[in-house]
Write an enzyme that holds these catalytic residues in place. Structure first.
Site, mmCIF file in Angstrom:
data_model
loop_
_atom_site.group_PDB
_atom_site.id
_atom_site.type_symbol
_atom_site.label_atom_id
_atom_site.label_comp_id
_atom_site.label_asym_id
_atom_site.label_seq_id
_atom_site.Cartn_x
_atom_site.Cartn_y
_atom_site.Cartn_z
ATOM 1 C CB CYS A 116 -7.132 -2.705 0.674
ATOM 2 S SG CYS A 116 -8.019 -1.762 1.665
ATOM 3 C CD GLU A 117 -0.691 -2.747 3.897
ATOM 4 O OE1 GLU A 117 -0.286 -4.059 3.855
ATOM 5 O OE2 GLU A 117 -0.051 -1.816 3.752
ATOM 6 C CG HIS A 118 -4.303 1.306 3.077
ATOM 7 N ND1 HIS A 118 -4.258 1.518 1.684
ATOM 8 C CD2 HIS A 118 -3.231 1.567 3.840
ATOM 9 C CE1 HIS A 118 -2.713 1.597 1.685
ATOM 10 N NE2 HIS A 118 -2.286 1.599 2.714
ATOM 11 C CG HIS A 119 -10.248 1.370 3.809
ATOM 12 N ND1 HIS A 119 -9.278 1.709 2.865
ATOM 13 C CD2 HIS A 119 -10.477 2.696 4.051
ATOM 14 C CE1 HIS A 119 -8.935 2.933 2.597
ATOM 15 N NE2 HIS A 119 -9.962 3.584 3.448
ATOM 16 C CD GLN A 164 -4.192 -3.820 -8.360
ATOM 17 O OE1 GLN A 164 -5.318 -3.585 -7.957
ATOM 18 N NE2 GLN A 164 -3.892 -3.749 -9.704
ATOM 19 C CB CYS A 183 -11.386 0.866 0.310
ATOM 20 S SG CYS A 183 -9.963 0.766 -0.589
HETATM 21 ZN ZN LIG Z 1 -8.515 0.432 0.883
#
Ligand SMILES: [Zn+2]
Length: 202
Positions: free
Chosen positions: A93-96, A134, A164
């Site tokens: 995931c690009e956030h975490h 996703q 995450c």
């Molecule tokens: Zn994430």
């Protein structure tokens, strides 16, 4: 006892060398997490982590559309849905930058040609081996097949669990997220959409 793998050994093993500033970044992160990057068990970790990330993100070095270039026109009159399901994949995931682990089902209704079935999985992996969300992964796979294979319809359903969410934050193991994207007849025609979803097991 020393288990050090120095730069010379890396070269001998054919491993790509990792620039110092990249290793320093990992050392900073280890320190930030609360450990001592200079203790023996962690000495080689920065280089390993950096190489692992190159591998997780191999998709940046490829254009997934190349897998759809070679098509077969002899389909013996076959004009029904082609479906590849339960394709395992891993992304981040690009956030975490945490793992996304799941499976995908990819279907299309051919126009007058098909691709080798493993190519659908290769397209998925090409997009999955990047930092992702996703929803975008689902859309990119769908759009790539739609644009380059020019079928009558494409349907992609992805089901995945996000570390995450399962390993941090709300910590809810077992939760999975489902996303779907349709083009052509699978979007426009209710009966075709139901048929493809039922073949996929949804
Ligand atoms: Zn994430």
């Amino acid at each position: 006892m020393s288990s050090l793998v120095g730069p010379d050994e890396d070269v001998a093993q054919g491993k790509p060398t990792v620039p110092d500033h990249v290793q320093d970044a990992v050392r900073t992160l280890i320190q930030w997490a609360g450990d001592d990057p200079s203790r023996e068990g962690l000495l080689d970790t920065p280089a390993r982590v950096a190489r692992a990330w190159k591998e997780y993100c191999q998709g940046y070095d490829e254009d997934p559309a190349i897998h759809l270039r070679r098509v077969f026109e002899e389909v013996g009159g076959y004009d029904e849905i082609v479906l590849l399901k339960d394709i395992p994949f891993q992304s981040h995931c690009e956030h975490h930058m945490a793992p996304i682990i799941g499976k995908a089902a990819i279907a299309y209704l051919p126009t007058d040609h098909v691709v080798g079935i493993s190519k659908l999985a290769r397209v998925l992996h090409g997009f999955a081996r990047r930092l992702q969300v996703q929803e975008r992964l689902t859309a990119e796979v769908t759009q790539c097949i739609w644009d380059h294979l020019k079928p009558q319809g494409v349907a992609v359903v992805i089901e995945a669990s996000h570390a995450c969410m399962t390993a941090r934050g709300v910590r809810t193991p077992g939760v999975s997220m489902v996303t779907s994207e349709m083009r052509g007849v699978f979007r426009d025609d209710e009966r075709s959409r139901k048929e493809v979803l039922s073949l996929m097991g949804y």
